[in-house]
Design a protein around this motif. Sequence first.
Motif, PDB file in Angstrom:
ATOM      1  N   HIS A 189      14.365 -15.502 -17.245  1.00  0.00           N
ATOM      2  CA  HIS A 189      15.356 -15.213 -18.296  1.00  0.00           C
ATOM      3  C   HIS A 189      16.375 -14.185 -17.846  1.00  0.00           C
ATOM      4  N   LEU A 190      16.775 -14.196 -16.578  1.00  0.00           N
ATOM      5  CA  LEU A 190      17.718 -13.206 -16.067  1.00  0.00           C
ATOM      6  C   LEU A 190      19.116 -13.477 -16.605  1.00  0.00           C
ATOM      7  N   ASN A 191      19.839 -12.381 -16.924  1.00  0.00           N
ATOM      8  CA  ASN A 191      21.236 -12.523 -17.353  1.00  0.00           C
ATOM      9  C   ASN A 191      22.174 -11.529 -16.689  1.00  0.00           C
ATOM     10  N   LEU A 192      21.636 -10.664 -15.798  1.00  0.00           N
ATOM     11  CA  LEU A 192      22.451  -9.599 -15.206  1.00  0.00           C
ATOM     12  C   LEU A 192      22.101  -9.414 -13.737  1.00  0.00           C
ATOM     13  N   PHE A 193      23.119  -9.202 -12.919  1.00  0.00           N
ATOM     14  CA  PHE A 193      22.938  -8.842 -11.510  1.00  0.00           C
ATOM     15  C   PHE A 193      23.834  -7.633 -11.258  1.00  0.00           C
ATOM     16  N   GLN A 194      23.184  -6.452 -11.048  1.00  0.00           N
ATOM     17  CA  GLN A 194      23.936  -5.203 -10.983  1.00  0.00           C
ATOM     18  C   GLN A 194      23.889  -4.561  -9.602  1.00  0.00           C
ATOM     19  N   GLU A 199      29.389 -17.343 -10.727  1.00  0.00           N
ATOM     20  CA  GLU A 199      29.135 -18.750 -10.415  1.00  0.00           C
ATOM     21  C   GLU A 199      27.674 -19.128 -10.618  1.00  0.00           C
ATOM     22  N   THR A 200      26.774 -18.171 -10.541  1.00  0.00           N
ATOM     23  CA  THR A 200      25.347 -18.451 -10.763  1.00  0.00           C
ATOM     24  C   THR A 200      24.988 -18.432 -12.250  1.00  0.00           C
ATOM     25  N   GLY A 201      25.927 -18.058 -13.091  1.00  0.00           N
ATOM     26  CA  GLY A 201      25.643 -17.944 -14.522  1.00  0.00           C
ATOM     27  C   GLY A 201      25.155 -16.572 -14.942  1.00  0.00           C
ATOM     28  N   LEU A 202      25.129 -15.613 -14.021  1.00  0.00           N
ATOM     29  CA  LEU A 202      24.706 -14.248 -14.334  1.00  0.00           C
ATOM     30  C   LEU A 202      25.926 -13.374 -14.597  1.00  0.00           C
ATOM     31  N   ASN A 203      25.720 -12.285 -15.334  1.00  0.00           N
ATOM     32  CA  ASN A 203      26.790 -11.325 -15.587  1.00  0.00           C
ATOM     33  C   ASN A 203      26.860 -10.332 -14.433  1.00  0.00           C
ATOM     34  N   PRO A 204      28.056 -10.083 -13.897  1.00  0.00           N
ATOM     35  CA  PRO A 204      28.178  -9.119 -12.804  1.00  0.00           C
ATOM     36  C   PRO A 204      28.204  -7.688 -13.320  1.00  0.00           C
ATOM     37  N   GLY A 205      27.386  -6.823 -12.731  1.00  0.00           N
ATOM     38  CA  GLY A 205      27.329  -5.424 -13.127  1.00  0.00           C
ATOM     39  C   GLY A 205      27.604  -4.514 -11.947  1.00  0.00           C
ATOM     40  N   LEU A 206      28.195  -3.361 -12.235  1.00  0.00           N
ATOM     41  CA  LEU A 206      28.571  -2.418 -11.181  1.00  0.00           C
ATOM     42  C   LEU A 206      28.286  -0.995 -11.642  1.00  0.00           C
ATOM     43  N   GLU A 234      40.269  -6.021 -12.615  1.00  0.00           N
ATOM     44  CA  GLU A 234      40.689  -6.528 -11.298  1.00  0.00           C
ATOM     45  C   GLU A 234      39.503  -7.015 -10.474  1.00  0.00           C
ATOM     46  N   TRP A 235      38.410  -6.256 -10.501  1.00  0.00           N
ATOM     47  CA  TRP A 235      37.238  -6.687  -9.731  1.00  0.00           C
ATOM     48  C   TRP A 235      36.367  -7.665 -10.503  1.00  0.00           C
ATOM     49  N   GLY A 236      36.470  -7.678 -11.826  1.00  0.00           N
ATOM     50  CA  GLY A 236      35.809  -8.699 -12.610  1.00  0.00           C
ATOM     51  C   GLY A 236      34.410  -8.379 -13.097  1.00  0.00           C
ATOM     52  N   TYR A 237      34.080  -7.096 -13.293  1.00  0.00           N
ATOM     53  CA  TYR A 237      32.731  -6.722 -13.724  1.00  0.00           C
ATOM     54  C   TYR A 237      32.700  -6.515 -15.247  1.00  0.00           C
ATOM     55  N   SER A 238      31.796  -7.232 -15.892  1.00  0.00           N
ATOM     56  CA  SER A 238      31.685  -7.180 -17.352  1.00  0.00           C
ATOM     57  C   SER A 238      30.563  -6.258 -17.828  1.00  0.00           C
ATOM     58  N   PHE A 239      29.846  -5.644 -16.889  1.00  0.00           N
ATOM     59  CA  PHE A 239      28.760  -4.696 -17.194  1.00  0.00           C
ATOM     60  C   PHE A 239      28.955  -3.503 -16.282  1.00  0.00           C
ATOM     61  N   SER A 297      15.742  -2.690 -22.308  1.00  0.00           N
ATOM     62  CA  SER A 297      16.136  -3.622 -21.261  1.00  0.00           C
ATOM     63  C   SER A 297      15.084  -3.668 -20.157  1.00  0.00           C
ATOM     64  N   LEU A 298      15.151  -4.706 -19.339  1.00  0.00           N
ATOM     65  CA  LEU A 298      14.214  -4.884 -18.230  1.00  0.00           C
ATOM     66  C   LEU A 298      14.995  -5.328 -17.004  1.00  0.00           C
ATOM     67  N   LEU A 299      15.075  -4.431 -16.025  1.00  0.00           N
ATOM     68  CA  LEU A 299      15.718  -4.761 -14.763  1.00  0.00           C
ATOM     69  C   LEU A 299      14.712  -4.593 -13.633  1.00  0.00           C
ATOM     70  N   LEU A 300      14.593  -5.607 -12.804  1.00  0.00           N
ATOM     71  CA  LEU A 300      13.800  -5.507 -11.593  1.00  0.00           C
ATOM     72  C   LEU A 300      14.638  -4.843 -10.509  1.00  0.00           C
ATOM     73  N   SER A 301      13.968  -4.179  -9.575  1.00  0.00           N
ATOM     74  CA  SER A 301      14.706  -3.524  -8.500  1.00  0.00           C
ATOM     75  C   SER A 301      13.897  -3.585  -7.209  1.00  0.00           C
ATOM     76  N   ASP A 302      13.448  -4.795  -6.894  1.00  0.00           N
ATOM     77  CA  ASP A 302      12.741  -5.062  -5.649  1.00  0.00           C
ATOM     78  C   ASP A 302      13.554  -6.068  -4.840  1.00  0.00           C
ATOM     79  N   ASP A 303      13.245  -6.164  -3.562  1.00  0.00           N
ATOM     80  CA  ASP A 303      13.886  -7.174  -2.730  1.00  0.00           C
ATOM     81  C   ASP A 303      13.315  -8.531  -3.137  1.00  0.00           C
ATOM     82  N   LEU A 304      14.061  -9.288  -3.924  1.00  0.00           N
ATOM     83  CA  LEU A 304      13.536 -10.520  -4.525  1.00  0.00           C
ATOM     84  C   LEU A 304      13.034 -11.527  -3.508  1.00  0.00           C
ATOM     85  N   PRO A 305      13.726 -11.758  -2.390  1.00  0.00           N
ATOM     86  CA  PRO A 305      13.202 -12.748  -1.435  1.00  0.00           C
ATOM     87  C   PRO A 305      11.840 -12.386  -0.857  1.00  0.00           C
TER      88      PRO A 305
END
Length: 843
Positions: free
Chosen positions: A383-388, A420-427, A491-496, A637-645
Amino acid sequence: MTALSRPPSAVKSGITLQPHHAICTTHHAIMPLTLTSPHLHFTLNPQAATWSLHGTQLNAPFIEDAWMQVNYQTPISALLRSGRRKHISLQTWPKAQINHSVTFSPHGELQQITLESGPDANRLFYKIEFALPQEHPLFLWRLTIENRGQSPVQMDRITLMQAGFFPKRKLLPEPGPLSAKYRRKPIGYGAIRPHPDPGKLAFFTNGWQSWSFTGTLGTDEWPVGTSLGFMAAPMWFNQGTPRLRKRGRFASDMFGVLGDRLHRSGILAGFLSQKQHFGSLEVTTDPIYPALALWANGDQARLEPGAQISTDWAALQFVNLDDPEPLAPYLDAVARENRVQPSIPSHQPSVGWCSWYQFYQDISAEKMRANLQSAASLKNELHLNLFQIDDGFQAQIGDWFNFSSGFPQGVAPLSSAIRETGLNPGLWLAPFIVHSKSKLRRTQRKWLLRNRFGVPVNAGFVWNNFNKALDLTHPEALAYTQEVVRTAVHEWGYSFLKLDFLFAAALPGRHRDRSQTRAQALRRGLEALREAAGPEVHLLGCGVPLGSGIGIFDSMRIGADVDGTWLPTWKGLRGLFKEEYAMPSARNALQNTLTRAPLHRRWWLNDPDCLLVRPESNLTLAEVQTLASAIALTGGSLLLSDDLPALPDNRLRLASQLLPLIGKRGRLLDWFEAATPHLLRLDLENATGAWYLVALFNWADQVMDISVPLEKLGLSAVDTFAREFWRGSLSRVTDGLLTLKNIPAHGVGVVALRPATPGKAAYLGSDLHISQGLEVIQWLESPENLRLRLERPGKAQGVIDLYLPRPPSRVVIQHKNIDFEPLGEGIYRIPVDFERVAEIEII
């Protein structure tokens, strides 16, 4: 001596009454004036310049003869006229004009008394507004100060309330057999009592900013401080709030609760906002003579001739410590005062990935794309919706338009790839703090906040550097922070945006605009960032004084940074930092995740920081489960912060067991009993009926058995099924005592409790989702069979446990017969393996 001392004598003042509002009544000038609501009774004594507040119920808390005071300074030239610069005012109310009216506000109808007094020796005039909302159990008041003199003044401390005596040891020894004569209440200082009878006092203290300790401390405990001095104190502590070093004497920021653990009642004191001043509290929890002071920090801001300033509304609430939502009236009033978006309670917390705790500053576009690919493949399952993207993309802190070598094309291409992956870009950005080695510091020195000697102020030791802060009262510095945010979004396109280290704008210093308090400068800066981002961008605040961010941020970090260690560690050293509760560590992140849970969906969505599930950290599996449980059961909120691969399947499954998020905040049953709560209860209901999810935390350093009476959980002592989630153990509570065996050190038991109903089937839980029930979307019971439907994102594999009043002949899942395991006493364990939906029939 940090609290004020009031002379025992009170000077009488002449008082006249003057109508002021359309709805107004007149009172005799000498007689006390009163306000009454269904909850509280307020009495104003103009002659003594004091006021009192009582509850309308028997044995309610009370405050008697509370007083106010203003401390300020006049220019050096005043020494020639009066021989002094420092002044104390408002101890009496000379030439007071008083009116009694009915007004209307965001808090509904207010019964209000307005008192205008002055001038004092420097021609300052004062207006005090006292108000009782008729719809809410609160008392409100604020002070407006107007300078009608010829010279500016500097505001130091605006005491809205002091009740009780703060003793000095040399004047008033600690109570004991040899000091009985000192047990008599000092005269002329007022009184505050959470209950009319002496009891066992404690204080709930709220830390200044995201990372600062929050929790309840008792009379025999020490205040939480730091031994790191100038390296950390500027970041973690409000300069205007005393850092005390005495047992039973505590300070707090914005609000706090003085309560009685024996009689289960308390007094919440605080401010409804922090737009004008940072508010501070100090208490002594002595059972013989407790005391509380509440003040607004003037920060030596200049009040020019002809100018005026008002404090934020102060508030009092009498609290039932055992109420399911004990702080709700105050917290909801704060939300109204700050115009928190009505949609906040319905917003869904973020679920996503953050780069920080795996890579820290060692990030690159290549590493981000590798994790983005994994996040995209796991998006539906988790159920991911954010990539920060966190810290490390920029060339230096402060140089936001220059990029590190790992991002040769900047971060704009990555935001497109994320979308493009359907996730929200965060910075991540830290717009108010400046690294000492940045180009910004070298080229824009006039933007830096400086002390009275012209030296840039110390913003704390981070990134192996003593950092600096921007002076946001400098128009060019403020415009720069807006341009940074505007560029990141448009300009950079970050919505979070995660905006960090925001406390830097609230550090003490000599602002370019000397009339601005620290709170005003910070609030102005935060409002400017929101304006630059636009209303649709999700803003997450971090390292920000909490009161300043209400109504601006969609989400707020409410605790210290997490880390891959249980206790704080720096450069391999651990023992030295055990008592540093604002340093990164799993224990410290958990502290405020629990104690600030009531803020969730009231002021914002809580951000408890990231969940680390990788096995390579220094956290035990039990400690990871504790983090996961606290995050899941407090609703943030719930954010993971491990190397996913690199994550193994069993650790990915641990994360998936929390999703989709429950989204509701649990109730801390012992929030006032210990510094760190042990018991949390979350009430849930769906097609299977109602059940109670209870977390029992073991904060000890060894394995523990924990027993809790059901009555302490607020439940009836009836025949109850109990299923523990992480270990899958089942029991039946028939004696009213819930017992969990062998909970690991720093571990947790998460138990689903369901009353047993004779002759009726019951869903007892599963290992599919931590709620142990929300995975069931249909439950149909008939004399012939039981039908249920399970739903999970992606592929699901595990077991469900049921109580069945008669033995089943067969179990059918997706039209296939499945073997099941009888566990005794009518309980059966059924294995499940399905994609998204499972149709189950038990015959």
